[in-house]
Scaffold this motif. Structure first.
Motif, PDB file in Angstrom:
ATOM      1  N   PRO A 106     -35.349  36.579 -69.505  1.00 35.95           N
ATOM      2  CA  PRO A 106     -35.610  35.612 -68.426  1.00 35.95           C
ATOM      3  C   PRO A 106     -34.329  35.089 -67.777  1.00 35.95           C
ATOM      4  CG  PRO A 106     -36.993  35.145 -70.324  1.00 35.95           C
ATOM      5  CD  PRO A 106     -36.001  36.176 -70.771  1.00 35.95           C
ATOM      6  N   LEU A 107     -33.275  34.897 -68.568  1.00 33.00           N
ATOM      7  CA  LEU A 107     -32.007  34.440 -68.006  1.00 33.00           C
ATOM      8  C   LEU A 107     -31.405  35.515 -67.107  1.00 33.00           C
ATOM      9  CD1 LEU A 107     -30.465  32.790 -71.205  1.00 33.00           C
ATOM     10  CD2 LEU A 107     -31.435  31.603 -69.225  1.00 33.00           C
ATOM     11  N   ALA A 108     -31.524  36.778 -67.521  1.00 38.30           N
ATOM     12  CA  ALA A 108     -31.002  37.874 -66.703  1.00 38.30           C
ATOM     13  C   ALA A 108     -31.761  37.980 -65.383  1.00 38.30           C
ATOM     14  CB  ALA A 108     -31.091  39.196 -67.477  1.00 38.30           C
ATOM     15  N   VAL A 109     -33.071  37.756 -65.419  1.00 39.88           N
ATOM     16  CA  VAL A 109     -33.869  37.793 -64.192  1.00 39.88           C
ATOM     17  C   VAL A 109     -33.447  36.659 -63.256  1.00 39.88           C
ATOM     18  CG1 VAL A 109     -36.187  37.539 -63.233  1.00 39.88           C
ATOM     19  CG2 VAL A 109     -35.825  38.943 -65.277  1.00 39.88           C
ATOM     20  N   THR A 110     -33.231  35.462 -63.818  1.00 41.37           N
ATOM     21  CA  THR A 110     -32.781  34.330 -63.006  1.00 41.37           C
ATOM     22  C   THR A 110     -31.428  34.621 -62.373  1.00 41.37           C
ATOM     23  OG1 THR A 110     -33.964  32.765 -64.444  1.00 41.37           O
ATOM     24  CG2 THR A 110     -32.237  31.861 -63.038  1.00 41.37           C
ATOM     25  N   LEU A 111     -30.516  35.204 -63.148  1.00 47.18           N
ATOM     26  CA  LEU A 111     -29.199  35.566 -62.625  1.00 47.18           C
ATOM     27  C   LEU A 111     -29.333  36.578 -61.492  1.00 47.18           C
ATOM     28  CD1 LEU A 111     -26.088  35.576 -62.805  1.00 47.18           C
ATOM     29  CD2 LEU A 111     -26.289  37.349 -64.568  1.00 47.18           C
ATOM     30  N   GLY A 112     -30.128  37.609 -61.699  1.00 45.15           N
ATOM     31  CA  GLY A 112     -30.306  38.626 -60.673  1.00 45.15           C
ATOM     32  C   GLY A 112     -30.967  38.079 -59.417  1.00 45.15           C
ATOM     33  N   ALA A 113     -31.936  37.170 -59.592  1.00 40.94           N
ATOM     34  CA  ALA A 113     -32.601  36.574 -58.434  1.00 40.94           C
ATOM     35  C   ALA A 113     -31.634  35.738 -57.606  1.00 40.94           C
ATOM     36  CB  ALA A 113     -33.773  35.709 -58.898  1.00 40.94           C
ATOM     37  N   ALA A 114     -30.707  35.069 -58.276  1.00 36.73           N
ATOM     38  CA  ALA A 114     -29.718  34.254 -57.559  1.00 36.73           C
ATOM     39  C   ALA A 114     -28.723  35.126 -56.806  1.00 36.73           C
ATOM     40  CB  ALA A 114     -28.987  33.346 -58.543  1.00 36.73           C
TER      41      ALA A 114
END
Length: 311
Positions: A106-114
């Motif tokens: 989930p943290l990686a997805v948040t990073l990628g979305a940003a």
């Protein structure tokens, strides 16, 4: 107190994570007798057949040309990469370690979305992302004594999986999810079949290594359905944190069935990842509530605006 819908959503999400984690454990149990490619192929055939009949029954089948869109093809590429790296990791490192590192998804997805989708992420969630990845480093132990190069396969799996999820957000909604799932499962199976010879050839199938893959295919299918039901039943900000129940299952299965003894680095790193992820979920839920509250505020009336303009 949680609403009945949120409670049901949390139960569905917990069931999904249990299904996925037991599937992973079953796959790991046969990695010593079957190659990664053969596992992908055998499990893929069964998953593809299951999805096909469900999609056909629900009227979700579409012409093959529909899925030959750049984003769907890119999503399929990332899915294949995730499958190859994840199953390879299962065969080489402890189950508890794999499960713990995957909690950073989930943290990686948040990073990628940003970075790639330009979604707003405040400094608090940036800090949570950095702290969470520090927890991953603790588990990896990048020192001469503690580092296992195979752990990088899990990191690669996180990259491929988060990339898949980010691309999925951009796929147009008029393509049914089951159509995309069917195409992805079939593509995984075909790639696995092509890789059987380069990855060691076909090994004899016995009930000891075939039955786990049958059960694994059923668990993967039920897990996907449970995730959909969870997201449709409860609020995302309440339901999503229950993804971390997979870590509990991962630790228990690693200890009981694979005789693993996770050390302090695994427990500390996993705790840091989970706390960071929960805080990120909390901040995301708060941001959404504030945005919703602002959108529901009544617009100023005409006379009031006139008074302000003349003041």
């Amino acid at each position: 107190m949680a609403s009945p819908e949120n409670t049901r959503g949390a139960l569905y999400m917990s069931l999904a994570m249990a299904s996925f984690t037991f599937n992973d454990a079953l796959v790991k149990s046969v990695t010593s007798s079957l190659s990664v490619a053969q596992i992908i192929t055998v499990r893929g055939v069964m998953t593809t057949v299951l999805v096909y009949f469900v999609a056909r029954r629900l009227g979700a089948l579409r012409r093959l040309a529909v899925v030959f869109q750049p984003l769907i093809l890119l999503r399929t590429f990332f899915e294949i990469g995730a499958t190859l790296t994840f199953i390879s990791a299962l065969g080489q490192i402890d189950f508890a370690n794999v499960t713990s590192i995957m909690q950073s998804l989930p943290l990686a997805v948040t990073l990628g979305a940003a970075i790639f989708l330009k979604e707003p992420v405040g400094w608090r969630r940036w800090a949570a992302i950095l702290v969470g990845f520090f927890g991953v480093l603790i588990i990896l132990r990048p020192t001469a004594d503690g580092f296992a190069s195979a752990s990088l396969l899990v990191v690669a799996a996180v990259f491929f999986t988060s990339s898949r999820d980010l691309v999925t957000r951009r796929i147009v909604a008029d393509v049914p999810s089951l159509t995309i799932t069917l195409f992805t499962a079939a593509a995984n199976t075909i790639v696995g079949a092509f890789l059987i010879v380069p990855m060691g050839g076909w090994q004899p199938m016995t009930w000891e290594n075939f039955l786990p893959l049958v059960i694994a295919a059923l668990l993967v299918f039920s897990g996907y359905q449970a995730v959909i039901m969870a997201m449709r039943t409860g609020e995302i900000s309440f339901v999503a944190p229950f993804r971390y129940t997979s870590l509990i299952w991962g630790l228990v299965l690693g200890i009981l069935f694979f005789g693993e003894r996770p050390d302090a680095f695994v427990y500390v790193g996993a705790a840091i990842i989970i706390v960071s992820g929960l805080y990120s979920f909390y901040r995301e839920g708060k941001r959404r509530r504030e945005a919703m509250a602002r959108s529901q505020q009544p617009l100023p009336q005409g006379p009031t605006m006139a008074m302000k303009d003349g003041s």
